[in-house]
Design a protein around this motif. Sequence first.
Motif, PDB file in Angstrom:
ATOM      1  N   LYS A 146     -29.006 -27.256   4.344  1.00  0.00           N
ATOM      2  CA  LYS A 146     -28.637 -26.414   5.476  1.00  0.00           C
ATOM      3  C   LYS A 146     -28.110 -27.280   6.631  1.00  0.00           C
ATOM      4  O   LYS A 146     -27.064 -26.989   7.207  1.00  0.00           O
ATOM      5  CB  LYS A 146     -29.884 -25.633   5.932  1.00  0.00           C
ATOM      6  N   ALA A 147     -28.843 -28.350   6.938  1.00  0.00           N
ATOM      7  CA  ALA A 147     -28.441 -29.217   8.046  1.00  0.00           C
ATOM      8  C   ALA A 147     -27.073 -29.831   7.767  1.00  0.00           C
ATOM      9  O   ALA A 147     -26.227 -29.944   8.660  1.00  0.00           O
ATOM     10  CB  ALA A 147     -29.481 -30.313   8.272  1.00  0.00           C
ATOM     11  N   GLY A 148     -26.838 -30.188   6.514  1.00  0.00           N
ATOM     12  CA  GLY A 148     -25.548 -30.760   6.136  1.00  0.00           C
ATOM     13  C   GLY A 148     -24.423 -29.761   6.333  1.00  0.00           C
ATOM     14  O   GLY A 148     -23.353 -30.095   6.852  1.00  0.00           O
ATOM     15  N   LEU A 168     -32.924 -25.295  12.598  1.00  0.00           N
ATOM     16  CA  LEU A 168     -33.198 -26.626  12.036  1.00  0.00           C
ATOM     17  C   LEU A 168     -34.314 -27.363  12.767  1.00  0.00           C
ATOM     18  O   LEU A 168     -34.580 -28.526  12.476  1.00  0.00           O
ATOM     19  CB  LEU A 168     -31.927 -27.482  12.076  1.00  0.00           C
ATOM     20  N   LEU A 189     -26.254 -31.395  16.097  1.00  0.00           N
ATOM     21  CA  LEU A 189     -26.085 -30.998  14.695  1.00  0.00           C
ATOM     22  C   LEU A 189     -25.794 -32.208  13.816  1.00  0.00           C
ATOM     23  O   LEU A 189     -26.319 -32.349  12.725  1.00  0.00           O
ATOM     24  CB  LEU A 189     -24.925 -30.005  14.560  1.00  0.00           C
ATOM     25  N   TYR A 208     -33.775 -27.906   3.549  1.00  0.00           N
ATOM     26  CA  TYR A 208     -33.476 -28.275   4.932  1.00  0.00           C
ATOM     27  C   TYR A 208     -32.250 -29.165   4.982  1.00  0.00           C
ATOM     28  O   TYR A 208     -31.338 -28.962   5.779  1.00  0.00           O
ATOM     29  CB  TYR A 208     -34.683 -28.988   5.558  1.00  0.00           C
ATOM     30  N   LEU A 243     -28.998 -34.114  13.323  1.00  0.00           N
ATOM     31  CA  LEU A 243     -29.981 -33.418  12.482  1.00  0.00           C
ATOM     32  C   LEU A 243     -29.627 -33.530  11.000  1.00  0.00           C
ATOM     33  O   LEU A 243     -30.513 -33.599  10.148  1.00  0.00           O
ATOM     34  CB  LEU A 243     -30.092 -31.944  12.891  1.00  0.00           C
ATOM     35  N   ALA A 244     -28.337 -33.570  10.694  1.00  0.00           N
ATOM     36  CA  ALA A 244     -27.931 -33.643   9.288  1.00  0.00           C
ATOM     37  C   ALA A 244     -28.528 -34.872   8.614  1.00  0.00           C
ATOM     38  O   ALA A 244     -28.857 -34.839   7.436  1.00  0.00           O
ATOM     39  CB  ALA A 244     -26.415 -33.665   9.175  1.00  0.00           C
ATOM     40  N   ARG A 245     -28.685 -35.947   9.359  1.00  0.00           N
ATOM     41  CA  ARG A 245     -29.236 -37.153   8.731  1.00  0.00           C
ATOM     42  C   ARG A 245     -30.706 -37.397   9.092  1.00  0.00           C
ATOM     43  O   ARG A 245     -31.485 -37.814   8.259  1.00  0.00           O
ATOM     44  CB  ARG A 245     -28.397 -38.374   9.115  1.00  0.00           C
ATOM     45  N   ASP A 249     -33.775 -47.035   4.888  1.00  0.00           N
ATOM     46  CA  ASP A 249     -33.643 -46.195   3.698  1.00  0.00           C
ATOM     47  C   ASP A 249     -33.130 -46.993   2.498  1.00  0.00           C
ATOM     48  O   ASP A 249     -33.638 -46.860   1.393  1.00  0.00           O
ATOM     49  CB  ASP A 249     -32.709 -45.016   3.980  1.00  0.00           C
ATOM     50  N   ASN A 287     -35.689 -32.826  10.424  1.00  0.00           N
ATOM     51  CA  ASN A 287     -36.741 -32.369   9.518  1.00  0.00           C
ATOM     52  C   ASN A 287     -37.324 -31.122  10.157  1.00  0.00           C
ATOM     53  O   ASN A 287     -37.102 -30.886  11.344  1.00  0.00           O
ATOM     54  CB  ASN A 287     -37.794 -33.471   9.330  1.00  0.00           C
ATOM     55  N   PRO A 288     -38.051 -30.310   9.415  1.00  0.00           N
ATOM     56  CA  PRO A 288     -38.502 -29.037   9.984  1.00  0.00           C
ATOM     57  C   PRO A 288     -39.355 -29.175  11.248  1.00  0.00           C
ATOM     58  O   PRO A 288     -39.460 -28.234  12.020  1.00  0.00           O
ATOM     59  CB  PRO A 288     -39.298 -28.405   8.845  1.00  0.00           C
ATOM     60  N   PRO A 330     -35.523 -44.135   9.905  1.00  0.00           N
ATOM     61  CA  PRO A 330     -35.223 -43.700   8.532  1.00  0.00           C
ATOM     62  C   PRO A 330     -34.694 -42.263   8.498  1.00  0.00           C
ATOM     63  O   PRO A 330     -34.966 -41.475   9.410  1.00  0.00           O
ATOM     64  CB  PRO A 330     -36.579 -43.777   7.825  1.00  0.00           C
ATOM     65  N   ALA A 331     -33.947 -41.933   7.458  1.00  0.00           N
ATOM     66  CA  ALA A 331     -33.416 -40.579   7.294  1.00  0.00           C
ATOM     67  C   ALA A 331     -34.555 -39.565   7.376  1.00  0.00           C
ATOM     68  O   ALA A 331     -35.638 -39.802   6.852  1.00  0.00           O
ATOM     69  CB  ALA A 331     -32.707 -40.462   5.955  1.00  0.00           C
ATOM     70  N   GLY A 332     -34.315 -38.446   8.044  1.00  0.00           N
ATOM     71  CA  GLY A 332     -35.324 -37.394   8.166  1.00  0.00           C
ATOM     72  C   GLY A 332     -36.465 -37.769   9.081  1.00  0.00           C
ATOM     73  O   GLY A 332     -37.481 -37.078   9.131  1.00  0.00           O
ATOM     74  N   VAL A 372     -37.026 -35.633   2.495  1.00  0.00           N
ATOM     75  CA  VAL A 372     -37.085 -34.433   3.339  1.00  0.00           C
ATOM     76  C   VAL A 372     -36.804 -33.238   2.423  1.00  0.00           C
ATOM     77  O   VAL A 372     -36.048 -33.349   1.456  1.00  0.00           O
ATOM     78  CB  VAL A 372     -36.001 -34.504   4.438  1.00  0.00           C
TER      79      VAL A 372
END
Lengths: 648, 202
Positions: free
Chosen positions: A370-372, B130, B85, A367, B88-90, A346, B93-94, B69-71, A363
């Motif tokens: 919310k995820a954060g 998520l 969780l 999303y 998923l925060a970093r 990144d 993706n859907p 990579p992120a997402g 992204v």
Amino acid sequence: MSIAKHPAGERRLYMGNEAIARGALEAGVSVAAGYPGTPSSEIIETLAKAAKDADIYVEWSTNEKVAMEVAAAASFAGLRSLCIMKQNGVNVASDFLLHLAGSGTRGGMVLVPCDDPGALSSVNEGESRHFAKMVEVPLLEPADFQEAKDLTKWAFTLSEELRSLVFVRSVTRLSHASGTVVPGEIPAPRRDAKFTYNGFILDPMEGPVMSAPVTFKHGQQQEKLKRAEEIFEDSPFNTYAGPDNPELLVIATSACWLYAREALRMLNAEGKAGLLKLATTWPLPRKLVKKHLAAAGKVLVLEEVLPFTEENVKVLAQEAADEIGHKPILGKRDGHVPMTGELNPDLAADAVAKALGAQVPEVDPDYKTKAGQYAFFGAPNRDLTFCPGCPHRASFWSIHNTLAADGREGFVCGDIGCYSMAVLPSGFSTLKTLHSMGSGTGLASGFGKLGPFGLNQPVMSVCGDSTFFHAALPALVNAVHHQSDITMAVLDNSGTGMTGFQSHPGLPTDALGNEVPAIDIEAVCRSLGAEVRVTDPFDLEKTQQTLHELLETKKGVKVLILRQACALSPQRKGKKDFDMEVDAALCRGEDCGCNRLCTRIFRCPGLVWDATAGRARIDEVICAGCGVCASICPAGAIIKKPVSAQAA
Amino acid sequence: MLSKDPYNLIITGVGGQGNVLASRMLGNLMSAQGLSVTIGETFGASQRGGSVMSHLRISSEGAWSPQIPAGGADMVVALEPIEALRVLARYGNPKVKVLANSRSIYPVGVISGELAYPSLDDVKKWVAELSDRSWFIDATEAAMNLGSAIFGNVIMVGALAATKELPIHREAFGQAMEAAMGPEKAKKNLKAFDIGVEMVGG
Ligand code: SF4
Ligand code: SF4
């Protein structure tokens, strides 16, 4: 099956460190030495396991300097040798390193320093690459797993061609990552070691080995570097992919090459940007780099920790300005790439996008928000802590409480190991300084001489058993000799716990599993003239009493050896001394006058605060059964039962 | 052979849960089928109660960055539920899928009563929101019924196979186990694998 037995040509999944070890075996290495330190340790561990099959000698040396000397001796005797350490280990070894660079080597000798960008497992973001430039020896940096093996192997050939030590620098994300590697052949073991010294004094292969006469040898060294540069110009390890005249030339070294390649794909920028993977980073192959600079619009350098290659490229661009014209060079110096922390795909993509005026694909922002939020509320942080049943928690409990009871604002100078965590609340924030290996006792030795200037606080230091031999010993000698008034706690958990139980001089077994004489820390300290006591840290009362007595009544250097094996050591892992239980009737919960010493302060992961019941509770899966928490509870609610009684 | 190249799998958990072993086991299985696997790990905190992660890039092309990579995650395997969780925060993706062991390990901050740990129902709800699909199984419980918590990760591997997201074959798994630990232990591990398959309903 040891790595030496893996057949040539059969694809394998190798950790970077295993690939380096295999590369050394394929080069016909005879001797390997190092000092444990993340992320480098698995290289020696892998070689130690393969030692029998490969017929080689492998050791964990007392410290990095000794490791380099042990490896150099093999080179002087005509054998190939490998030396490994983590980044800051090179600082420890650097005095010998300077002179070794000057004297030159005979059999191929390779130093693998493993740097830790982002300090994932270090208390520094040190750089080893500048040492190669400073002592004037060649430096190679592999970019993936196959290359980690191939480049290590080739480094021995290069070393023999130049008669110089060669650096192969790795980083955490390579050393501790794994990828596909195809092994090659391993040659037959050598049995022809001989140290020749009777030749002409200036003869590099037959005379005595030394860095004098200095200007003569120094001149020779610079000739070697020139030769290295010529060899590097055609090295197949430097590769280029991209258009002939790229708008942007990305020069990437080490794992950053993988990040850069991924970044170019993410941005769909492969048509505009070219990627030069530089594996021979010192000395720079100037013709090659110049050619690529001349063809490019602008340049971006991606590398980890300091702007080493960036600065070397900038010097080259300045020297060649008449030939290649002005080339903007982006990197760390202008803030285009972060100066601290590790890189990743990144950050690489951000840097490339900024240089090209492109956009990084994102992204969906909803999303991400919310995820954060869910992670913020739903995933409470996991602070690092000592393992359940760790002797250090008990040791620091005693040290902390004794110093508090003493009331003279005493403090402890820390050192490097698992016990460094005692700067955190998990170790009751007991450590007040934290620097390099052995520095706790060195600092204490200095603090202990400040009495005449008005410092009247008790001074303590801690160090582990491996650290004791590595660098604390000279500091202890210094303190005794200068009659410094200090108390040193040696946390003797019989092993290098932090990095995974490597051997050290205090243990009766070496890296190869041989029985060896163990050096007795207690006897060493006594022979130096220190006042020595030994206690079991699990016996909180006796430990606190002993420490109190040392602090109150004795002058000069006092050593308290706290002897108890690490909870993860082979002798203790999975074996409980006691079955633990909290007597719900005795536990007074929040009403207890102790302010929940047990779970709020002592905080062993095996002892949990059950908020619904309002009582402490033992988690049987996690508790290691050391029994220490039973001595913490003023109400006697935590009960230890012999394991055998329960089994019967 | 792959629904996406590289296929990005994250295995997450708490230090001491055997994250590294699990990722290596999967990596070796897929590497043996001719796929290129790159694994990146966080080691440092591995035995001291910290969050740990392994990134697996499974590809027919060659080495990829050891960091996703992120997402960019396609599948998250969580050996501890709230770690899903955190990942998923970093990396979410859907379209991501999540397979989680529902057995909690409390952080020290929770043990000491300073931090709160969410209810499993909340965690399930959030993860479902998520992700494209999610599975929660009590692998630790099932492993203890089988004789030891160590089998938990093999159960998770079986469950992952049953999601049919990756080419993980029962026979190949059995052979690898047999080569590594002999027929006796391999049998027990194969049993654990099958339990995992059943729990996801494969
Ligand atoms: S006996 Fe107490 S201190 Fe020891 S591991 Fe168990 S819970 Fe922790
Ligand atoms: S110290 Fe004992 S009485 Fe006090 S809260 Fe803890 S278990 Fe209960």
